[in-house]
Motif scaffolding. Structure first.
Motif, PDB file in Angstrom:
ATOM      1  N   UNK A  54       0.855  -1.189   0.000  1.00 55.30           N
ATOM      2  CA  UNK A  54       0.000   0.000   0.000  1.00 55.30           C
ATOM      3  C   UNK A  54       0.890   1.238   0.000  1.00 55.30           C
ATOM      4  N   UNK A  55       0.667   2.140  -0.964  1.00 52.94           N
ATOM      5  CA  UNK A  55       1.459   3.356  -1.049  1.00 52.94           C
ATOM      6  C   UNK A  55       0.782   4.490  -0.258  1.00 52.94           C
ATOM      7  N   UNK A  56       1.452   5.635  -0.216  1.00 55.72           N
ATOM      8  CA  UNK A  56       1.012   6.737   0.637  1.00 55.72           C
ATOM      9  C   UNK A  56      -0.346   7.301   0.217  1.00 55.72           C
ATOM     10  N   UNK A  57      -1.017   7.920   1.195  1.00 57.76           N
ATOM     11  CA  UNK A  57      -2.296   8.617   1.014  1.00 57.76           C
ATOM     12  C   UNK A  57      -3.445   7.711   0.573  1.00 57.76           C
ATOM     13  N   UNK A  88      -1.775  -4.726  -4.859  1.00 57.40           N
ATOM     14  CA  UNK A  88      -0.984  -3.496  -4.780  1.00 57.40           C
ATOM     15  C   UNK A  88      -1.934  -2.312  -4.942  1.00 57.40           C
ATOM     16  N   UNK A  89      -1.842  -1.341  -4.019  1.00 55.26           N
ATOM     17  CA  UNK A  89      -2.710  -0.160  -4.055  1.00 55.26           C
ATOM     18  C   UNK A  89      -1.832   1.069  -4.232  1.00 55.26           C
ATOM     19  N   UNK A  90      -1.976   1.744  -5.377  1.00 57.93           N
ATOM     20  CA  UNK A  90      -1.145   2.891  -5.700  1.00 57.93           C
ATOM     21  C   UNK A  90      -1.447   4.112  -4.854  1.00 57.93           C
ATOM     22  N   UNK A  91      -0.519   5.077  -4.890  1.00 55.22           N
ATOM     23  CA  UNK A  91      -0.601   6.271  -4.049  1.00 55.22           C
ATOM     24  C   UNK A  91      -1.898   7.041  -4.267  1.00 55.22           C
ATOM     25  N   UNK A 102      -4.748   1.559  -9.431  1.00 53.31           N
ATOM     26  CA  UNK A 102      -3.918   2.666  -9.891  1.00 53.31           C
ATOM     27  C   UNK A 102      -3.904   3.847  -8.950  1.00 53.31           C
ATOM     28  N   UNK A 103      -2.814   4.614  -8.994  1.00 56.58           N
ATOM     29  CA  UNK A 103      -2.665   5.808  -8.163  1.00 56.58           C
ATOM     30  C   UNK A 103      -3.800   6.786  -8.418  1.00 56.58           C
ATOM     31  N   UNK A 104      -4.368   7.321  -7.316  1.00 57.18           N
ATOM     32  CA  UNK A 104      -5.415   8.315  -7.413  1.00 57.18           C
ATOM     33  C   UNK A 104      -6.796   7.785  -7.747  1.00 57.18           C
ATOM     34  N   UNK A 131       4.802   4.336 -13.025  1.00 59.66           N
ATOM     35  CA  UNK A 131       3.816   5.410 -12.974  1.00 59.66           C
ATOM     36  C   UNK A 131       2.523   4.989 -12.280  1.00 59.66           C
ATOM     37  N   UNK A 132       2.229   3.704 -12.284  1.00 57.87           N
ATOM     38  CA  UNK A 132       0.971   3.196 -11.730  1.00 57.87           C
ATOM     39  C   UNK A 132       0.928   3.352 -10.216  1.00 57.87           C
ATOM     40  N   UNK A 133       2.019   3.018  -9.521  1.00 58.07           N
ATOM     41  CA  UNK A 133       2.038   3.008  -8.060  1.00 58.07           C
ATOM     42  C   UNK A 133       2.290   4.366  -7.444  1.00 58.07           C
ATOM     43  N   UNK A 134       3.163   5.173  -8.069  1.00 54.38           N
ATOM     44  CA  UNK A 134       3.630   6.400  -7.433  1.00 54.38           C
ATOM     45  C   UNK A 134       2.911   7.650  -7.881  1.00 54.38           C
ATOM     46  N   UNK A 135       1.879   7.507  -8.682  1.00 52.27           N
ATOM     47  CA  UNK A 135       1.066   8.669  -8.999  1.00 52.27           C
ATOM     48  C   UNK A 135       1.387   9.309 -10.339  1.00 52.27           C
ATOM     49  N   UNK A 136       2.153   8.613 -11.184  1.00 55.50           N
ATOM     50  CA  UNK A 136       2.477   9.160 -12.481  1.00 55.50           C
ATOM     51  C   UNK A 136       1.301   9.203 -13.432  1.00 55.50           C
TER      52      UNK A 136
END
Length: 278
Positions: free
Chosen positions: A177-180, A202-205, A222-224, A271-276
């Motif tokens: 699990x990534x941030x936020x 896996x849960x992106x930021x 995906x992130x967001x 880009x998927x995990x870190x918010x790209x």
């Protein structure tokens, strides 16, 4: 009490610290207090957590006494501590396989292990002290995990800032699990109202997963993204609201899009995990 995983990790951490001290002598007191003065992995980590969570009215000794009071769970706690650390070492390229880095410095790791202590206090019906620790964990690490939430082994909270995990959430093994990220509820209702995260997810930021919905095993969020409905196993979802954009082919270890075209895995996850963005 020491299990094989924690014994291996402890020996490796001490070796790495001694090697680091050859060039970073200014850290000798810090390393002695947190690592070298302790007899084992469990004792050292409890000291680190107590130092971070203590306040003027609730000191390090109070925290260590609380941990000692749940000694019936020590072996299980130690196993969970070491398994989470191994998951980070195996999956986070930043640390270059160095055990001491997440052990000493990763607040996601520290927040999760502090939650595990609060969870066992909650199971013993010591809810006031469990909630006190939840508040202090949130204050110190910016990670809010309700002590009643159920979290499996080999879990990584990467970066961790802003993670919220609600009371009836269930997280299985091997989850990152990534941030936020928020695992929240839709309504003020009793009973199960938070997500179930199956193994390998896996849960992106910045993703928000809301309600008593199931995120199927080995799926990727995906992130967001804002996820309001069930996600099938091995799915890749992104967007607001989240929609399926591809699948993880379990037998071939490759990613494909909705048209079954192969996706470049390295670029995708960067880009998927870190918010790209997707």
């Amino acid at each position: 009490m020491t299990n094989n995983n924690s014994k291996y990790l402890w020996n490796k951490i001490r070796e790495e610290i001694k090697k680091t001290l050859e060039t970073e002598k200014e850290l000798v007191l810090f390393y002695n207090l947190n690592i070298l003065n302790h007899n084992n992995f469990f004792q050292s980590l409890i000291h680190i957590l107590a130092e971070k969570l203590k306040t003027d009215s609730f000191n390090e000794k109070n925290i260590k006494n609380i941990v000692n009071s749940i000694s019936i769970f020590h072996n299980k706690l130690e196993q969970q501590f070491s398994q989470d650390l191994i998951h980070i070492i195996e999956n986070d390229p930043v640390i270059n396989k160095k055990c001491y880095i997440p052990f000493l410095y990763f607040k996601g790791f520290h927040a999760l292990q502090s939650y595990r202590i609060s969870h066992y206090l909650w199971k013993q019906k010591r809810k006031s002290i469990a909630l006190y620790l939840q508040n202090q964990i949130s204050t110190v690490f910016s990670v809010d995990i309700h002590p009643a939430a159920k979290i499996g082994k080999k879990v990584m909270l990467d970066h961790a800032t802003g993670i919220v995990i609600g009371e009836t959430s269930i997280i299985e093994d091997n989850v990152s699990i990534f941030h936020s990220v928020t695992l929240g509820s839709k309504h003020f209702i009793h009973g199960n109202r938070h997500p179930i995260i199956r193994k390998g997810v896996t849960i992106g930021a910045g993703a928000k997963i809301i309600g008593n919905i199931e995120i199927g095993k080995y799926s990727k969020i995906g992130a967001g993204s804002v996820v309001l409905h069930e996600v099938k196993p091995y799915s890749i979802v992104a967007g607001i609201p989240a929609k399926i954009i591809g699948y993880y082919k379990k037998n071939e270890n490759i990613l494909v899009d909705n048209n079954h075209n192969i996706i470049n895995k390295k670029k995708f996850f960067l880009k998927f995990n870190d918010g790209g963005g997707i």
